[in-house]
Design a protein around this motif. Structure first.
Motif, PDB file in Angstrom:
ATOM      1  N   GLN A 179      -1.636  18.311   3.619  1.00  0.00           N
ATOM      2  CA  GLN A 179      -2.430  19.435   3.122  1.00  0.00           C
ATOM      3  C   GLN A 179      -3.665  19.665   3.995  1.00  0.00           C
ATOM      4  N   ASP A 180      -4.311  18.586   4.420  1.00  0.00           N
ATOM      5  CA  ASP A 180      -5.498  18.723   5.275  1.00  0.00           C
ATOM      6  C   ASP A 180      -5.142  19.363   6.611  1.00  0.00           C
ATOM      7  N   LEU A 224       0.831  -1.206   0.000  1.00  0.00           N
ATOM      8  CA  LEU A 224       0.000   0.000   0.000  1.00  0.00           C
ATOM      9  C   LEU A 224       0.865   1.256   0.000  1.00  0.00           C
ATOM     10  N   GLU A 225       1.923   1.226   0.791  1.00  0.00           N
ATOM     11  CA  GLU A 225       2.834   2.375   0.833  1.00  0.00           C
ATOM     12  C   GLU A 225       3.488   2.609  -0.523  1.00  0.00           C
ATOM     13  N   VAL A 235       7.908  14.963   0.524  1.00  0.00           N
ATOM     14  CA  VAL A 235       6.608  14.634  -0.060  1.00  0.00           C
ATOM     15  C   VAL A 235       5.795  15.874  -0.376  1.00  0.00           C
ATOM     16  N   VAL A 236       6.009  16.965   0.401  1.00  0.00           N
ATOM     17  CA  VAL A 236       5.320  18.223   0.153  1.00  0.00           C
ATOM     18  C   VAL A 236       6.359  19.304  -0.051  1.00  0.00           C
ATOM     19  N   SER A 237       6.314  19.896  -1.231  1.00  0.00           N
ATOM     20  CA  SER A 237       7.251  20.996  -1.504  1.00  0.00           C
ATOM     21  C   SER A 237       6.632  22.307  -1.060  1.00  0.00           C
ATOM     22  N   ALA A 239       0.976   9.762  -2.030  1.00  0.00           N
ATOM     23  CA  ALA A 239      -0.213  10.575  -2.315  1.00  0.00           C
ATOM     24  C   ALA A 239      -1.056  10.767  -1.065  1.00  0.00           C
ATOM     25  N   VAL A 240      -1.209   9.684  -0.283  1.00  0.00           N
ATOM     26  CA  VAL A 240      -1.994   9.769   0.954  1.00  0.00           C
ATOM     27  C   VAL A 240      -1.313  10.694   1.954  1.00  0.00           C
TER      28      VAL A 240
END
Length: 345
Positions: A101-102, A87-88, A342-344, A94-95
């Motif tokens: 972001q949330d 799953l990872e 994972v997040v820029s 993406a998860v």
């Protein structure tokens, strides 16, 4: 009477002798009782073999109920870490990005002074829960009520930021309502066209469709007949198709089907009939008239939605800029190597 005890003489190295008792002579077998004494052992051996064969599966099932075991294929377990690993690999990044972001959205709303309240979330949730087949729909995607509440909390936070400082007139509220009862609006929220829900057996051969009809006439359950004859994906739901809304159904490839099913009454069955190259046996499950929600019952909701729509037009560019700045100055730490970066910002 006891058996005589035999003795053996052992000569030691110093020349002395020592007597030691010999083994008792075996008891003579009594043919009249020997079988009855042996039988319980035979029965227990047979029982043990049977229990081993039948109960072995039970033992395996008990062993596989351990929390770390997700399932088993022919006795070979699939461990949770194997599932999580794949799953990872497939969706982990993406998860994780969505989770980040949330959380940023919730913190941004709090910084702006408009965090979502429990009352706001509960109101949204209650509306969702009143929807058709709510429990079934979230179960089908593996969600829980808490998952829904978390998503709604994020959406309320985002909406609160967009609506901040925005007001609307009564005319704008009424205009929003009118747009959402327009029969030509495919996404109208407060108008629902006439709808029909049917179950169907669909096959490419007329002979199979007629045999299905004979089985139905003989009293065989509809879902059983579907499973035997239908070639449509609706086999998974016992032949039940999603509700068809008048004027919104994309049935152009099946001329005559929409007109046919909207002419049916609840409980009526037709077919076999040919639509779009396939043979159909159709049963009507539900038929609802069109409905329009009155303005007074949705006035507050319309005001909220109209405010959000206006806020999106006026504030989107500014809010996006402010959010980017907020994210740039946020501390985002990923402690697992596969999620670093994972997040820029």
């Amino acid at each position: 009477m006891n058996s005589p005890v035999k003795t053996n003489v052992t000569v030691k190295p110093d020349g002395t002798t020592m007597r030691r008792p010999a083994r008792r002579a075996p008891m003579p077998r009594n043919p009249s009782i020997a079988p009855s004494r042996r039988m319980p052992m035979i029965i227990w051996v047979i029982c043990a073999l049977l229990v081993g064969a039948v109960g072995g599966g039970f033992v395996v099932r008990q062993r596989f109920r351990a929390k770390e075991v997700v399932g088993a294929i022919n006795g070979v377990p699939i461990k949770d870490y194997t599932l999580y690993h794949y799953l990872e690999k497939s969706t982990g990044r993406a998860v994780m990005e969505q989770l980040v972001q949330d959380e940023l959205a919730l913190q941004f709303a709090k910084k702006k002074g408009v965090p979502p309240s429990d009352a706001e979330v509960d109101k949204r949730y209650d509306k969702q829960a009143k929807g058709r087949d709510f429990d079934l729909r979230i179960a089908n995607i593996g969600w829980t009520p808490e998952d829904v509440r978390r998503l709604l909390r994020v959406r309320v936070a985002q909406a609160n930021v967009v609506k901040q400082g925005v007001s609307v007139t009564d005319a704008e509220v009424r205009g929003y309502y009118n747009a959402n009862i327009n029969h030509g609006n495919a996404t109208a929220q407060y108008y629902t066209p006439e709808s029909v829900q049917v179950a169907a057996i669909v096959t490419g051969k007329e002979t199979k469709a007629r045999q299905a009809l004979r089985d139905l006439n003989d009293g065989v359950r509809f879902d059983t007949v579907v499973n035997k004859y239908s070639e449509d994906t609706s086999r998974k739901t016992g032949g039940v198709l999603p509700p068809v809304f008048h004027g919104r159904a994309n049935l152009s490839k099946l001329p005559g089907l929409e007109q046919t099913i909207f002419a049916m009454k609840i409980g009526q069955q037709i077919g076999p009939r040919k639509f779009g190259g396939a043979w159909w046996v159709i049963r009507c499950l539900d038929h609802k008239p069109e409905t329009t929600q009155p303005f007074d019952s949705v006035k507050d909701e319309c005001r909220d939605a109209a405010t959000l729509a206006k806020g999106l037009r006026l504030n989107t560019a500014r809010i996006n800029s402010e959010f980017d700045e907020f994210k740039k100055h946020s501390t985002i730490q990923m402690f697992w190597d596969q999620y670093k970066g994972v997040v820029s910002k």
